[in-house]
Design a protein around this motif. Structure first.
Motif, PDB file in Angstrom:
ATOM      1  N   GLY A  20       4.652  -2.241   1.317  1.00  0.00           N
ATOM      2  CA  GLY A  20       3.635  -3.141   0.791  1.00  0.00           C
ATOM      3  C   GLY A  20       2.351  -3.153   1.589  1.00  0.00           C
ATOM      4  N   ALA A  21       2.250  -2.315   2.610  1.00  0.00           N
ATOM      5  CA  ALA A  21       1.052  -2.258   3.449  1.00  0.00           C
ATOM      6  C   ALA A  21       0.133  -1.128   2.983  1.00  0.00           C
ATOM      7  CB  ALA A  21       1.449  -2.034   4.906  1.00  0.00           C
ATOM      8  N   PRO A  22      -1.151  -1.193   3.317  1.00  0.00           N
ATOM      9  CA  PRO A  22      -2.026  -0.043   3.065  1.00  0.00           C
ATOM     10  C   PRO A  22      -1.493   1.183   3.802  1.00  0.00           C
ATOM     11  CG  PRO A  22      -3.305  -1.990   3.658  1.00  0.00           C
ATOM     12  CD  PRO A  22      -1.877  -2.327   3.925  1.00  0.00           C
ATOM     13  N   GLY A  23      -1.523   2.345   3.137  1.00  0.00           N
ATOM     14  CA  GLY A  23      -0.999   3.572   3.733  1.00  0.00           C
ATOM     15  C   GLY A  23      -2.006   4.256   4.638  1.00  0.00           C
ATOM     16  N   LYS A  24      -1.564   5.316   5.273  1.00  0.00           N
ATOM     17  CA  LYS A  24      -2.423   6.033   6.223  1.00  0.00           C
ATOM     18  C   LYS A  24      -3.632   6.656   5.538  1.00  0.00           C
ATOM     19  CE  LYS A  24       0.376  10.293   6.040  1.00  0.00           C
ATOM     20  NZ  LYS A  24      -0.650  11.183   5.499  1.00  0.00           N
ATOM     21  N   ASP A  25      -3.544   6.909   4.245  1.00  0.00           N
ATOM     22  CA  ASP A  25      -4.665   7.507   3.515  1.00  0.00           C
ATOM     23  C   ASP A  25      -5.410   6.490   2.645  1.00  0.00           C
ATOM     24  OD1 ASP A  25      -4.131  10.066   4.537  1.00  0.00           O
ATOM     25  OD2 ASP A  25      -2.638  10.452   2.983  1.00  0.00           O
ATOM     26  N   TYR A  26      -5.120   5.201   2.848  1.00  0.00           N
ATOM     27  CA  TYR A  26      -5.794   4.187   2.033  1.00  0.00           C
ATOM     28  C   TYR A  26      -7.310   4.286   2.200  1.00  0.00           C
ATOM     29  CZ  TYR A  26      -7.470  -0.250   0.220  1.00  0.00           C
ATOM     30  OH  TYR A  26      -8.154  -1.204  -0.499  1.00  0.00           O
TER      31      TYR A  26
ATOM     32  N   PHE B 283       9.060 -17.545   4.873  1.00  0.00           N
ATOM     33  CA  PHE B 283       8.089 -17.288   3.806  1.00  0.00           C
ATOM     34  C   PHE B 283       6.666 -17.353   4.342  1.00  0.00           C
ATOM     35  CE2 PHE B 283       5.016 -18.670   0.700  1.00  0.00           C
ATOM     36  CZ  PHE B 283       5.217 -17.788  -0.340  1.00  0.00           C
ATOM     37  N   ASP B 284       6.364 -18.390   5.129  1.00  0.00           N
ATOM     38  CA  ASP B 284       5.001 -18.548   5.642  1.00  0.00           C
ATOM     39  C   ASP B 284       4.583 -17.337   6.465  1.00  0.00           C
ATOM     40  OD1 ASP B 284       4.850 -20.970   4.402  1.00  0.00           O
ATOM     41  OD2 ASP B 284       4.999 -22.176   6.223  1.00  0.00           O
TER      42      ASP B 284
ATOM     43  N   TYR C  66       1.038 -10.678   4.275  1.00  0.00           N
ATOM     44  CA  TYR C  66       0.353 -10.119   3.105  1.00  0.00           C
ATOM     45  C   TYR C  66      -1.153 -10.343   3.200  1.00  0.00           C
ATOM     46  CZ  TYR C  66      -1.575 -10.018  -1.612  1.00  0.00           C
ATOM     47  OH  TYR C  66      -2.385  -9.786  -2.698  1.00  0.00           O
ATOM     48  N   ALA C  67      -1.552 -11.585   3.526  1.00  0.00           N
ATOM     49  CA  ALA C  67      -2.981 -11.902   3.599  1.00  0.00           C
ATOM     50  C   ALA C  67      -3.682 -11.049   4.647  1.00  0.00           C
ATOM     51  CB  ALA C  67      -3.170 -13.386   3.895  1.00  0.00           C
ATOM     52  N   ASN C  68      -3.069 -10.852   5.794  1.00  0.00           N
ATOM     53  CA  ASN C  68      -3.705 -10.082   6.859  1.00  0.00           C
ATOM     54  C   ASN C  68      -3.674  -8.585   6.592  1.00  0.00           C
ATOM     55  OD1 ASN C  68      -4.560 -11.784   9.434  1.00  0.00           O
ATOM     56  ND2 ASN C  68      -2.801 -12.803   8.497  1.00  0.00           N
ATOM     57  N   ARG C  69      -2.620  -8.104   5.968  1.00  0.00           N
ATOM     58  CA  ARG C  69      -2.581  -6.684   5.610  1.00  0.00           C
ATOM     59  C   ARG C  69      -3.715  -6.314   4.655  1.00  0.00           C
ATOM     60  NH1 ARG C  69       3.776  -5.134   4.176  1.00  0.00           N
ATOM     61  NH2 ARG C  69       4.474  -4.867   6.341  1.00  0.00           N
ATOM     62  N   TRP C  70      -4.025  -7.244   3.748  1.00  0.00           N
ATOM     63  CA  TRP C  70      -4.918  -6.889   2.648  1.00  0.00           C
ATOM     64  C   TRP C  70      -6.264  -7.596   2.690  1.00  0.00           C
ATOM     65  CZ3 TRP C  70      -4.196  -2.701  -0.098  1.00  0.00           C
ATOM     66  CH2 TRP C  70      -2.904  -2.145  -0.102  1.00  0.00           C
ATOM     67  N   LYS C  71      -6.614  -8.252   3.788  1.00  0.00           N
ATOM     68  CA  LYS C  71      -7.944  -8.850   3.845  1.00  0.00           C
ATOM     69  C   LYS C  71      -8.988  -7.746   3.890  1.00  0.00           C
ATOM     70  CE  LYS C  71      -7.878  -9.789   8.856  1.00  0.00           C
ATOM     71  NZ  LYS C  71      -7.966 -10.866   9.862  1.00  0.00           N
TER      72      LYS C  71
ATOM     73  N   THR D 210       5.528  -6.572   0.126  1.00  0.00           N
ATOM     74  CA  THR D 210       5.303  -7.203   1.428  1.00  0.00           C
ATOM     75  C   THR D 210       6.221  -8.404   1.625  1.00  0.00           C
ATOM     76  OG1 THR D 210       3.000  -6.481   1.588  1.00  0.00           O
ATOM     77  CG2 THR D 210       3.613  -8.404   2.870  1.00  0.00           C
ATOM     78  N   LEU D 211       6.391  -9.235   0.605  1.00  0.00           N
ATOM     79  CA  LEU D 211       7.246 -10.408   0.751  1.00  0.00           C
ATOM     80  C   LEU D 211       8.692 -10.005   1.029  1.00  0.00           C
ATOM     81  CD1 LEU D 211       5.902 -12.868  -1.992  1.00  0.00           C
ATOM     82  CD2 LEU D 211       5.387 -12.810   0.450  1.00  0.00           C
ATOM     83  N   GLU D 212       9.147  -8.918   0.422  1.00  0.00           N
ATOM     84  CA  GLU D 212      10.497  -8.428   0.726  1.00  0.00           C
ATOM     85  C   GLU D 212      10.557  -7.813   2.116  1.00  0.00           C
ATOM     86  OE1 GLU D 212      12.784  -7.444  -3.393  1.00  0.00           O
ATOM     87  OE2 GLU D 212      11.626  -5.801  -2.543  1.00  0.00           O
ATOM     88  N   ASP D 213       9.567  -7.012   2.429  1.00  0.00           N
ATOM     89  CA  ASP D 213       9.540  -6.294   3.705  1.00  0.00           C
ATOM     90  C   ASP D 213       9.514  -7.259   4.889  1.00  0.00           C
ATOM     91  OD1 ASP D 213       8.983  -3.720   5.292  1.00  0.00           O
ATOM     92  OD2 ASP D 213       7.262  -4.948   5.834  1.00  0.00           O
ATOM     93  N   ALA D 214       8.765  -8.342   4.764  1.00  0.00           N
ATOM     94  CA  ALA D 214       8.575  -9.265   5.886  1.00  0.00           C
ATOM     95  C   ALA D 214       9.638 -10.350   5.965  1.00  0.00           C
ATOM     96  CB  ALA D 214       7.187  -9.900   5.795  1.00  0.00           C
ATOM     97  N   THR D 215      10.561 -10.390   4.990  1.00  0.00           N
ATOM     98  CA  THR D 215      11.600 -11.428   5.007  1.00  0.00           C
ATOM     99  C   THR D 215      13.012 -10.876   5.009  1.00  0.00           C
ATOM    100  OG1 THR D 215      11.673 -11.591   2.581  1.00  0.00           O
ATOM    101  CG2 THR D 215      10.103 -13.021   3.742  1.00  0.00           C
ATOM    102  N   ALA D 216      13.176  -9.565   4.799  1.00  0.00           N
ATOM    103  CA  ALA D 216      14.515  -8.967   4.668  1.00  0.00           C
ATOM    104  C   ALA D 216      15.295  -9.649   3.551  1.00  0.00           C
ATOM    105  CB  ALA D 216      15.283  -9.037   5.984  1.00  0.00           C
TER     106      ALA D 216
END
Length: 744
Positions: free
Chosen positions: A46-52, A522-523, A529-534, A546-552
């Motif tokens: 869910g994060a921007p990739g290396k080629d984003y 959750f928080d 998510y907000a910081n990855r995509w600002k 991202t919500l799945e990745d960051a919460t397992a």
């Protein structure tokens, strides 16, 4: 493995699990086939990739507001950076003002029925009986060398054909001169900008937005985002730096995106002094322009002009408001990493509530949103009073809510404060976390409303706020016309888009935070998510992953049901059976002498449900475990110890049906005969082997008088009348029970 597989195959054949000839719905299947696959631009986490990559556009704009004929005219130079891997032969720009241009494509009205006693204003919306000028006049488009560029306008989009191919990694500059008539906001629906005329003093408040030709987004998921502006779906825009010079009548005050560069030229010495005081005042707003000064300003109209200069860095849009009517207050807001100026501009008609509440609401939003995501990065956050609709832009928002003759009802005041918080909150979504509003309205409106409601809950606890119960009437609607959240913005029905794009995503996030994932986890994920995509352009898949990745936490079942379907939650507590284990040395047999209750394997009928637990428990025997049950295991369970642990205990077998189709966790409240209560929580995964009915057994030391599902209305259950055992006969009985439980 063979024996285990055989057992599973047997389960799959049971009628209770899957009715014959019914297609498999797969509520717990992954949603991989429903969202874009990951790649080097957008990762599986869910994060921007290396080629984003994303494009960038910088603007130098000079604009003149002509109060005599209500027009805007300007010239702009755009420097466009092609960071994509593609070579571009043409560019697309947005011309939103053309949406009201006579003769342009009609996207349909939002109130299209003629009826008796229709108001003149409604008829104006339908027929445009009084015509008004609207839309751009493009005077020239030239490249950096002064050569004309060919253009083609298709309603609200303009194609600029480049004289030279814009290679990947290069930039190009071009200039546009344009003008348009500013529209009267009272003349048409969804008027996000324009002017508001005040007949009493003959003055005007100008809300200037969507006012200059702007670059459309070019991205990795669809190339050019050049969908037409159809009023509902809003905007997809690129980030850049702005240098803007705004020329207005000499007695106007301008509120704007950005930082004022020439305060000594446009503000009086007294105003500058007050502004400096406000920069150091954290406990209350300081008046920069008072009521008396604004009223004096209203009496004469200046002939001369003056120019306000603003710079804004790394923003995706630019808007401003201008009027001689404005009162202006400001206050410093201290955040962990920076200090922001909260400001409000309003006509005297906004008094007293705007002076009392507007900048305070701005401050509350800045603090709560910053804590939930990242610190507000811009120097100012401005709230401007307008009529009716609220609308957001970087650093500035236009917010409705106005008293009548200085008085405002509590409900209207709540709406006003909520609107200010909501529109200021849009600075995060989508002004910084820059999702595509034209395609996915819910990604900004839903996420923003979620934090808007959190702000109300934390800072205005007495206000009405959205909860899972709020969405029940919508969720219980006609499935023939309901649409899922994952519907593009302009395809939503007008009578549904508020519930579907604002409220339903909000409730979904509340469920995830409060009842499914847990607040702390959750928080952390939401902040991730907000910081990855600002300052970037996320898509729905980026949020989901991202919500799945960051919460397992596997949330595909939730996304599938809540976002991609119109299923609703309706869990039925169809039966509760009460058992006790027979023991020779106990008095159970004496207590139930000659009346062992035989409960059928099928559900109780209504009469039996009404009796509830009055017939007492069914007394059952527990035999010793035969050796064959252990297979090849050599160890043995202590059967006597099991009996000992169950001695005197009450065993309850609960049967729950999924009537609505949407799987959710199950919360069970036990009300004991002594008046005490206890709650058990079961995860949504209990539905994995049977999506239609589950049974669960519980051991309780006390005897139960009542069992309730979802006692705190966490999951938007649409029919609470089937949530209790013994069965509740009507809603008023259930409400009375809930009020008694809450001590009301």
């Amino acid at each position: 493995m063979r024996h285990l597989l055989s057992a599973f195959l047997l389960l799959l054949c049971l009628p209770s699990i899957q009715a014959q000839n019914e297609p498999w719905k797969g509520k717990f299947e992954p949603i991989d086939n429903m969202i874009a696959p990951p790649n080097t631009y957008r990762t599986a986490s869910g994060a921007p990739g290396k080629d984003y990559w994303q494009q960038c556009a910088n603007y130098h704009i000079k604009v003149l507001l002509n109060e005599k004929n209500n027009t805007i005219s300007g010239e702009e130079t755009i420097t466009y950076f092609n960071n994509s891997p593609d070579d571009l032969s043409y560019l697309w720009l947005q011309l939103e003002q053309n949406v009201n241009k006579k003769g342009n494509e009609d996207f349909g009205t939002f109130n299209n029925n003629v009826k008796d006693s229709i108001s003149a204003r409604q008829m104006q919306f339908l027929t445009r009986a009084i015509d008004f000028p609207a839309g751009y006049s493009i005077k020239m488009v030239k490249d950096a060398s002064g050569n004309n560029l060919k253009t083609m306008v298709n309603n609200t989009m303009m194609k600029v054909k480049l004289n030279t191919i814009l290679k990947s990694g290069e930039s190009t500059g071009f200039s546009i001169a344009w003008s348009y008539p500013i529209t009267d906001r009272s003349m048409y629906l969804l008027s996000r900008e324009g002017y508001e005329y005040f007949p009493e003093d003959g003055n005007t408040v100008y809300l200037i937005a969507h006012w200059f030709p702007r670059m459309a987004v070019y991205n990795d998921t669809e190339g050019w985002q050049n969908q037409q502006f159809q009023k509902l779906g809003e905007f997809a825009l690129e980030f850049g730096d702005y240098h803007v010079e705004i020329t207005v009548p000499d007695d106007h005050i301008v509120a704007s995106t950005g930082t004022l560069q020439n305060s000594e030229e446009v503000l009086t010495k007294a105003q500058r002094s007050r502004l400096e005081t406000a920069r150091k005042t954290f406990d209350k707003p300081i008046m920069i322009i008072t009521k008396e000064e604004a009223q004096a300003n209203e009496k004469t109209k200046a002939i001369k002009q003056k120019t306000w200069k603003f710079n804004a860095t790394n923003v995706r849009d630019f808007a401003f408001a201008s009027s001689r009517k404005f009162l202006w207050d400001a206050q410093a807001v201290k955040l962990p990493t920076n200090t922001v100026m909260g400001m409000s501009f309003y006509p005297k008609e906004g008094l007293p509530v705007w002076q009392e509440e507007s900048t305070k609401a701005v401050t509350q939003a800045l603090e709560v949103y910053s804590e939930a995501t990242f610190d507000y990065p811009y120097p100012v956050a401005i709230s401007v009073n307008t009529s009716n609709i609220g609308m957001e832009f970087p650093m500035i928002s236009f917010n409705g809510g106005r008293p009548k003759n200085g008085k405002i009802s509590d409900a209207a005041k709540q709406d006003m404060i909520g609107t200010i918080i909501h529109e200021v909150g849009h600075n995060w979504f989508p002004m910084i976390v820059s999702s595509d509003e034209r395609k996915w309205m819910w990604m900004d409106e839903g996420l923003n409303t979620f934090l808007h409601q959190r702000t109300l809950a934390e800072r205005y606890p007495d206000f009405n706020s959205t909860t899972p119960k709020s969405i029940v009437p919508f969720m219980n609607g006609d499935k023939n016309i309901l649409r899922p959240i994952m519907t593009t913005s302009d395809s939503e029905l007008l009578n549904q888009f508020g519930a579907n794009f604002y409220m339903k995503p909000t409730v979904g996030l509340q469920m995830l935070r409060n009842s499914i994932i847990g607040t702390e986890l959750f928080d952390e994920a939401f902040k991730e998510y907000a910081n990855r995509w600002k300052y970037k352009h996320p898509n729905p898949s980026d949020l989901f992953r991202t919500l799945e990745d960051a919460t397992a936490t596997d949330l595909d079942w939730f996304y599938r049901g809540w976002f991609f379907t119109t299923d609703h939650v309706d869990m039925e507590l169809s039966n509760v059976k009460w058992f006790k284990v027979f023991e020779e040395d106990s008095n159970i047999e004496d207590k139930n002498k000659n009346k062992k209750v035989k409960i059928a394997a099928t559900e109780k009928n209504d009469d039996e449900q009404a009796n509830g637990f009055s017939n007492g428990p069914e007394v059952i025997t527990m035999t010793n475990t035969p050796d064959t049950a252990y297979g090849e295991f050599l160890s043995r369970l202590d059967d006597k110890e099991v009996r000992k642990q169950l001695s005197g205990k009450n065993i309850y077998e609960v049967t729950i049906k999924n009537v609505g189709g949407l799987v959710m966790p199950v919360t069970i409240e036990w009300v004991f005969t002594d008046g005490t209560t206890e709650t058990d929580r079961l995860p949504a995964e209990i539905w994995r082997t049977n999506e239609y009915e589950v049974k669960k057994t519980f051991i309780k030391a006390k005897e139960v008088s009542k069992v309730n599902l979802d006692p705190n209305f966490e999951f938007a259950d649409t029919d609470v009348n089937n949530n209790s055992f013994p069965k509740v006969e009507n809603q008023s009985e259930f409400d009375a029970f809930k009020n008694k439980k809450k001590g009301k």
